[in-house]
Enzyme design. Structure first.
Site, PDB file in Angstrom:
ATOM      1  N   ASP A 350     -86.542  53.630 -55.559  1.00 40.90           N
ATOM      2  CA  ASP A 350     -87.853  53.223 -55.073  1.00 40.90           C
ATOM      3  C   ASP A 350     -88.854  53.259 -56.225  1.00 40.90           C
ATOM      4  OD1 ASP A 350     -89.747  52.734 -52.773  1.00 40.90           O
ATOM      5  OD2 ASP A 350     -90.575  54.624 -53.508  1.00 40.90           O
ATOM      6  N   GLU A 379     -86.781  48.924 -57.740  1.00 43.97           N
ATOM      7  CA  GLU A 379     -87.999  48.119 -57.724  1.00 43.97           C
ATOM      8  C   GLU A 379     -88.682  48.224 -59.090  1.00 43.97           C
ATOM      9  OE1 GLU A 379     -89.897  48.121 -53.348  1.00 43.97           O
ATOM     10  OE2 GLU A 379     -89.791  50.108 -54.253  1.00 43.97           O
TER      11      GLU A 379
END
Length: 649
Positions: A350, A379
């Site tokens: 994340d 990400e």
């Protein structure tokens, strides 16, 4: 150092002046950082005849182990730990079999402050993660718990399905007994009221290779003491990184049930031929003041600005400092633990763009020693951080992180428009001048020079956050007929599944999942987030299309090439204008001709006169080579559909 006088001898709040002093003396002091790096094992290191407790706390003057009477009893004993000769860690050994011993740490600092903390390396915890528990992990293994799945022989064949565990089975129509639980995810022979498969049987039928679960570690905002939690959360609020989330277990009060049941789930997925990816959130914590990082070594694990405030590149109030040796070590230790102990097959980071490239490369190296086919991606957004631009693990530096994947928002936005604007349009629903962007990204950005190989590119159009694709298409055209919405949706998913790189599907995307127009549903109720298992029957043709596209991708090597050299050699963009993208693929002894038609009308596709084999045409996929066209020089295809023709040389 300023004398700090806490108002209570427990968890405390830190003022910015005090933090500034701590940061200057600890966090930014390279001598401190290097001198106090500890490479060894930390936590409660169990064996049947003793347990060694090791805590890294170089700024504490004294550390005690607090021993409790059972998991939920009163404090029974506190033991002063010994400081190691090099002053890096505090240690203590308790003889005997201590499986189940419940403990915390009390840290006393030189200025008189006292913090009580969980063990940052806790592998088992009590309900709501309030206390740490010693665990003999061998006793948590399910029957027939063996080795990891064999290495995946060809990563280019991976197809990822992103899933929230609770969403998966909480629907009353799921046909599952243990709704929203680890065990519910693996109940076989579950069906909806129409008799269609749900749960793990459905995933097997769909044909994906990897199931990516949103966070499964212990997170803070769901009350585990309630049998049917009133709260909902995706899980991006870390509390104890080393233990599973208790609300997913059948008994959150037992520290070991959650471990065993998570292992049972993974074992069943592996037995079904499905690999498991874990979404990990090392970029921030939920509550800094009460987190074990900050309670054990205040000021070290987080980034701050020049006035002592937490940096906020993550947008959630704090950023961890992966560039510091012990934070990097923690991330590497944690990922390695999940891979070894739980046989996890991949990790999705994340907000990876908040981390540094050295950390991600170190993680990759550690995973390679376990299984080189473990997927690692994240990400890689361009987030604010005080790190220099060439240090951050974002998409701009992907080439510096071989075999660390990045989500490709270039294709996402080319297909459906800006993800932050409900009515923004893309290639599939009327935007002009997106054709070149679509073509380049379908080829995994072959000419961008940002990646080392196509497998670094995660191709997607929808994920758990932001609008579902269906809701975004509806927002742009609220009065459009359902058939056109469906065709546009299918066109986008088809492009994703036929793109170079690794395709990624959000759970329910294959049956046009809706969240009733809610953009970010991280804390919305089950009624919004649940997978509607009746919808798979309503959109059966779309589900079958996805199943067969996955099969076609798997059997056709031209749709999953492994290198950019192969892409350049074998694929040519022959047209990219007027809402049409066409590509020619050159195989060994045959060619593929691919047309993506985003026009709102029928399209006549001219071809060189001859006989062809239809592989995809008018929303159908043909897996054998028997669907011959006869001799033709053109093909008529429907609006918002894909054509794939095959011709032998």
């Amino acid at each position: 150092m300023k004398q700090y006088n806490p108002t209570s001898q427990s968890e405390i709040k830190y003022d910015y002046n005090y933090l500034t002093t701590i940061i200057n003396q600890i966090s930014h002091d390279s001598v401190f950082v290097e001198r106090n790096y500890y490479p060894g094992k930390l936590g409660a290191i169990y064996s049947k005849d003793k347990t060694e407790f090791k805590l890294w706390a170089p700024t504490a003057s004294q550390v005690e182990i607090l021993i409790y009477d059972g998991h939920y009893g009163v404090l029974k004993e506190n033991i002063v730990m010994a400081r190691s000769n090099d002053d890096k860690i505090f240690t203590h050994t308790i003889e005997g079999d201590n499986h189940g011993l419940t403990y915390r740490y009390r840290l006393i600092f030189f200025d008189g402050r006292v913090n009580t903390s969980n063990d940052p390396y806790a592998r088992a915890v009590t309900v709501n993660g309030q206390r740490s528990v010693v665990v003999d992990l061998d006793r948590t293994n399910p029957d027939n718990w063996g080795e990891r799945m064999p290495e995946m022989d060809d990563i280019s064949k991976a197809v990822i399905y992103e899933l929230h565990l609770r969403d998966f089975t909480v629907d009353s129509d799921s046909g599952v007994t243990h709704k929203g639980k680890f065990l519910g995810a693996i109940e076989e022979n579950a069906t909806n009221p129409n008799g269609s498969s749900t749960g793990i049987d459905y995933l097997k039928e769909l044909g994906v290779t990897h199931v990516e679960f949103l966070p499964l570690f212990d997170y803070q905002t769901v009350d585990e003491t309630v049998e049917k939690p009133r709260e909902y959360n995706w899980g991006y609020d870390p509390q104890n990184y080393g233990a599973p989330e208790g609300s997913y277990s059948t008994n959150p009060y037992d520290p070991f049930t959650r471990i065993k049941e998570m292992k049972q789930m993974i074992q069943a997925f592996h037995d079904a031929g499905l690999r498991v990816i874990m979404d990990v959130v090392y970029n921030h914590v939920y509550e800094v003041d009460n987190h074990s990082f900050h309670l054990t070594v205040p000021g070290y694990f987080f980034r701050y600005n020049d006035v002592g405030q937490f940096t906020n590149g993550t947008g959630v109030g704090n950023d961890t400092a992966s560039e510091r040796y012990m934070m990097r070590k923690y991330i590497v230790d944690s990922v390695s633990y999940w891979a070894k102990e739980y046989h996890i097959d991949g990790f999705r980071f994340d907000l990876m763009g908040i981390h540094d490239t050295t950390t991600m490369n170190t993680v990759r190296k550690a995973l390679d020693e376990i299984d080189p086919s473990i997927l690692l991606f994240g990400e890689g957004w361009d987030l604010y951080t005080p790190l220099s631009e060439n240090m951050v693990a974002n998409h701009n530096n992907a080439v510096l992180m071989p075999r660390v994947g990045q989500f490709n928002d270039g294709l996402r936005e080319a297909l459906k428009g800006n993800d932050f604007e409900a009515t923004a349009r893309g290639f599939i629903n009327g935007a002009w001048h997106m054709e070149q962007q679509v073509a380049q990204n379908v080829l995994a950005g072959v000419d961008f020079g940002s990646y080392n190989d196509p497998q670094q590119v995660i191709q997607y159009v929808e994920a758990h956050d932001n609008f579902t694709l269906y809701d975004k298409l509806r927002a742009a055209d609220p009065n459009l007929d359902e058939n056109t919405i469906t065709k546009r949706h299918e066109l986008a998913t088809t492009i994703i599944l036929l793109s170079q790189g690794i395709p990624f599907i959000h759970a329910g995307q294959e049956f046009l999942r809706t969240k009733n127009g809610i953009r970010d549903s991280y804390n919305k109720p089950d009624a919004i987030n649940k997978l509607d298992w009746l919808r798979q029957d309503e959109y059966r043709e779309s589900v079958e299309l996805v199943k067969n596209l996955i099969k076609l991708r798997n059997q056709e090597p031209l749709f999953h090439l492994s290198t950019y050299e192969e892409i350049k050699e074998r694929i040519e963009v022959t047209r990219a204008d007027y809402q049409i993208v066409q590509l020619t693929y050159r195989g060994d002894g045959y060619k593929l001709f691919v047309t993506f038609n985003a026009q709102g009308n029928m399209l006549n596709v001219p071809v060189k006169k001859g006989e062809y084999i239809k592989k995809v045409n008018n929303r159908r996929v043909y897996l054998d080579d028997n669907n011959l066209t006869g001799e033709i020089d053109n093909v008529l295809i429907d609006s918002y559909t894909t054509l794939v023709l095959k011709k032998f040389d």
